[in-house]
Write a protein that holds these residues in place. Structure first.
Motif, PDB file in Angstrom:
ATOM      1  N   LYS A 170      45.430  -6.917 -23.073  1.00 32.67           N
ATOM      2  CA  LYS A 170      46.332  -7.646 -21.962  1.00 32.67           C
ATOM      3  C   LYS A 170      45.408  -7.873 -20.746  1.00 32.67           C
ATOM      4  CE  LYS A 170      49.859  -6.240 -18.815  1.00 32.67           C
ATOM      5  NZ  LYS A 170      50.874  -4.900 -18.428  1.00 32.67           N
ATOM      6  N   GLU A 171      44.456  -7.002 -20.351  1.00 30.38           N
ATOM      7  CA  GLU A 171      43.508  -7.445 -19.398  1.00 30.38           C
ATOM      8  C   GLU A 171      42.755  -8.614 -19.477  1.00 30.38           C
ATOM      9  OE1 GLU A 171      43.231  -5.928 -16.169  1.00 30.38           O
ATOM     10  OE2 GLU A 171      45.123  -5.345 -16.824  1.00 30.38           O
TER      11      GLU A 171
ATOM     12  N   PHE B 231      45.621  -2.371 -23.745  1.00 29.88           N
ATOM     13  CA  PHE B 231      45.467  -2.537 -22.406  1.00 29.88           C
ATOM     14  C   PHE B 231      44.202  -3.770 -22.253  1.00 29.88           C
ATOM     15  CE2 PHE B 231      42.636  -1.316 -18.952  1.00 29.88           C
ATOM     16  CZ  PHE B 231      43.585  -1.486 -17.753  1.00 29.88           C
ATOM     17  N   ASN B 232      43.280  -3.505 -23.112  1.00 30.64           N
ATOM     18  CA  ASN B 232      42.157  -4.392 -23.218  1.00 30.64           C
ATOM     19  C   ASN B 232      42.520  -5.783 -23.414  1.00 30.64           C
ATOM     20  OD1 ASN B 232      39.235  -3.489 -22.547  1.00 30.64           O
ATOM     21  ND2 ASN B 232      40.126  -1.788 -23.850  1.00 30.64           N
TER      22      ASN B 232
ATOM     23  N   LYS C 159      44.868 -11.727 -19.156  1.00 34.03           N
ATOM     24  CA  LYS C 159      45.139 -11.957 -18.052  1.00 34.03           C
ATOM     25  C   LYS C 159      44.342 -12.832 -17.381  1.00 34.03           C
ATOM     26  CE  LYS C 159      47.057  -8.593 -15.874  1.00 34.03           C
ATOM     27  NZ  LYS C 159      47.145  -7.221 -15.066  1.00 34.03           N
ATOM     28  N   GLY C 160      42.961 -12.563 -17.428  1.00 32.73           N
ATOM     29  CA  GLY C 160      41.865 -13.262 -16.526  1.00 32.73           C
ATOM     30  C   GLY C 160      41.202 -14.371 -17.388  1.00 32.73           C
TER      31      GLY C 160
ATOM     32  N   TRP D 268      36.132  -2.111 -21.061  1.00 33.77           N
ATOM     33  CA  TRP D 268      36.983  -2.176 -19.842  1.00 33.77           C
ATOM     34  C   TRP D 268      35.961  -2.069 -18.613  1.00 33.77           C
ATOM     35  CZ3 TRP D 268      38.131   1.114 -15.663  1.00 33.77           C
ATOM     36  CH2 TRP D 268      39.071   0.638 -15.011  1.00 33.77           C
TER      37      TRP D 268
ATOM     38  N   ARG E  27      33.452  -5.328 -18.390  1.00 36.86           N
ATOM     39  CA  ARG E  27      34.447  -6.232 -17.831  1.00 36.86           C
ATOM     40  C   ARG E  27      34.869  -6.168 -16.287  1.00 36.86           C
ATOM     41  NH1 ARG E  27      39.493  -7.747 -17.498  1.00 36.86           N
ATOM     42  NH2 ARG E  27      39.990 -10.019 -17.671  1.00 36.86           N
ATOM     43  N   PHE E  28      35.180  -5.144 -15.885  1.00 32.78           N
ATOM     44  CA  PHE E  28      35.375  -4.662 -14.464  1.00 32.78           C
ATOM     45  C   PHE E  28      34.364  -4.911 -13.667  1.00 32.78           C
ATOM     46  CE2 PHE E  28      35.787  -1.427 -11.286  1.00 32.78           C
ATOM     47  CZ  PHE E  28      36.859  -2.087 -10.598  1.00 32.78           C
TER      48      PHE E  28
ATOM     49  N   LYS F 170      46.492 -14.454 -26.004  1.00 34.41           N
ATOM     50  CA  LYS F 170      46.461 -12.852 -26.557  1.00 34.41           C
ATOM     51  C   LYS F 170      45.925 -12.845 -27.991  1.00 34.41           C
ATOM     52  CE  LYS F 170      50.201 -10.587 -24.087  1.00 34.41           C
ATOM     53  NZ  LYS F 170      51.454  -9.688 -24.345  1.00 34.41           N
TER      54      LYS F 170
END
Length: 492
Positions: free
Chosen positions: A228-229, A225-226, A232-233, A161, A164-165, A101
């Motif tokens: 966390k995302e 949110f960014n 996560k990956g 986002w 990245r997505f 994080k």
């Protein structure tokens, strides 16, 4: 931990290959940034006069608020095309005892220091304190400005986002661009008054500055949110790392009907669709095609024949201007191979000329939409298209023989000045200003009808004598091929 990451980040920046590039490129980049900054600052102070001229029936601030929609559309498209997300530096940190994080937070924080976030302030701040502050209090003006900065950062966070997505889905950029162009069209032609709704929102913020807190709330949510995302990956074998992927190969089998030239035409089209730098050059064609919407509405320009020729040359010759000026530097990597073929150079040049003709005709067909501004506009676009096919295309190919700067197609497209040399600047000067000066001279010496006729006949003459012109161009390339082979082997 943050100090360690920041220290590593500074070292990676100063030790990067950017600082090892030639002094000339550093000066060029510095001059570009300085020029752009000064231009935006000046625009911030001159915006009231510009808006008053284009929207005489509206108040300056209301007109500015209504046109902010177009700014955010343009910004979103540019971010998708050019903005990179700082994820590569996170991979070495994953083997160190750092929390994911914290690494993710560092990456998101680092992303805020992007010039796309700072450039708008260069004209927003002067406009706010020079124009808005004259009619509203300090609190209302600051609330309005904070609201704008918040929306810029929201645009930035959403862009991160989406990037990245869509890390391996480049269609996302096309979708964003399509939605943006769609919003522009429906708003510009008043099909759906989106810009008016946006204007009412910013007018409301000026009246109730407390509304500026709404974007700040969204920034916090998107920020978390960014983080966390990304965390996560964040694995060594995750999508953050470059991996081999299936490439959609475009066969372009329809080019086979053109014989030997068709093979080179197919290779040319594959090169355009598979490389970032060529795709970026091709995307700039779209912006040049839409240039008419900006200038044709200006009666002062639309009433001058020279201005119409200038716009027509840019619109119908957009491919030659953005892509053709780097011919044949696009082929620098395999230029030696072309020299080993009996007809390699000839077919390459003919394939380029075919692309110039096709792109000019397609651009002219698109320009028929400008009939809404009158038949005279379409007539000048037709004259410009004929001139571009017969003269400009040959000039581009001729001046390409002076090319001496190689282009590495694997490099990033943004702030990439590979292939840019004196010949490129001279070519841009000739293909844009040459027709304007030529038509301007005809207009001074002859009546309008004769100047139109001679300008059009000049283009037709270039088409009629295409074979003899191409022979001379081919001789020029053969004369310079050894110098070009040597130059293309040098590092850019």
């Amino acid at each position: 931990m943050s100090q360690i990451i920041n220290s590593l980040n500074r070292k990676s920046f100063y030790r990067s290959t950017y600082w090892q590039k030639s002094v000339a490129k550093k000066i060029l980049v510095g001059f570009f940034v300085f020029y752009l900054s000064i231009s935006l600052l000046i625009m911030g102070f001159t915006l009231p006069e510009i808006l008053q001229a284009y929207f005489p029936e509206q108040e300056v601030i209301s007109a500015f608020n209504q046109n902010l929609l177009y700014f955010f559309i343009f910004s979103a498209i540019l971010r998708q095309l050019f903005q990179e997300i700082p994820v590569v530096n996170s991979i070495p940190l994953l083997v160190l005892p750092f929390k994911k994080k914290k690494i993710a937070r560092h990456l998101v924080n680092k992303s805020f220091f992007h010039f796309f976030n700072f450039l708008p302030l260069l004209f927003l701040v002067p406009f706010a304190f020079d124009t808005v502050l004259e009619e509203y209090s300090v609190g209302n003006t600051l609330g309005w400005l904070i609201n704008l900065v918040g929306l810029i950062l929201i645009d930035h966070m959403i862009g991160i986002w989406l990037k990245r997505f869509s890390f391996y889905k480049e269609k996302m950029s096309a979708i964003i661009s399509g939605v943006g162009v769609g919003l522009f069209v429906v708003s510009f032609f008043s099909i759906i008054p989106v810009s008016i709704w946006i204007g009412h929102y910013f007018d409301a913020v000026l009246g109730y500055p407390v509304l500026a807190a709404v974007p700040l709330i969204f920034i916090v949510l998107l920020y978390r949110f960014n983080i966390k995302e990304i965390a996560k990956g964040m694995y060594l074998d995750s999508r953050l790392m470059p991996v081999e992927k299936d490439v959609s190969l475009h066969a372009f089998s329809w080019t086979d009907k053109f014989g030997s030239i068709g093979k080179y035409l197919s290779l040319e089209l594959k090169m355009i669709t598979r490389n970032k730098r060529t795709r970026s050059a091709f995307m700039s064609v779209v912006f040049l095609l839409l240039y008419g919407f900006i200038v044709y509405g200006n009666s002062s320009m639309a009433n001058h024949d020279v201005s119409l020729i200038f716009i027509g040359i840019l619109i119908t010759g957009s491919f030659s201007v953005s892509y053709g000026q780097f011919t044949p530097a696009w082929h620098s990597k395999y230029f030696p191979f072309l020299m080993t073929r009996d007809f390699g150079l000839k077919n390459m040049l003919n394939a380029q000329y075919f692309l110039f003709i096709a792109s000019t005709l397609i651009a002219f067909i698109f320009s028929t939409i400008y009939l809404i501004y009158g038949a005279k506009v379409l007539f000048f676009n037709f004259l410009s298209a004929i001139f571009n096919i017969g003269i400009t295309s040959h000039i581009v190919l001729w001046m390409g023989s002076f090319s001496s700067k190689p282009i590495d197609l694997s490099q990033s497209s943004f702030f990439n000045y590979q292939g840019t040399g004196a010949s490129v600047w001279m070519m841009a000067f000739v293909i844009i200003l040459g027709p304007i000066l030529y038509f301007g001279l005809l207009s001074l010496l002859l009546q309008d009808i004769w100047s139109y006729l001679i300008f059009g006949l000049t283009g037709i003459g270039g088409i009629v004598f295409h074979e003899s012109i191409m022979r001379k161009i081919l001789i020029r390339y053969k004369k310079n091929k050894h110098r070009m082979l040597y130059s293309y082997r040098q590092t850019s």
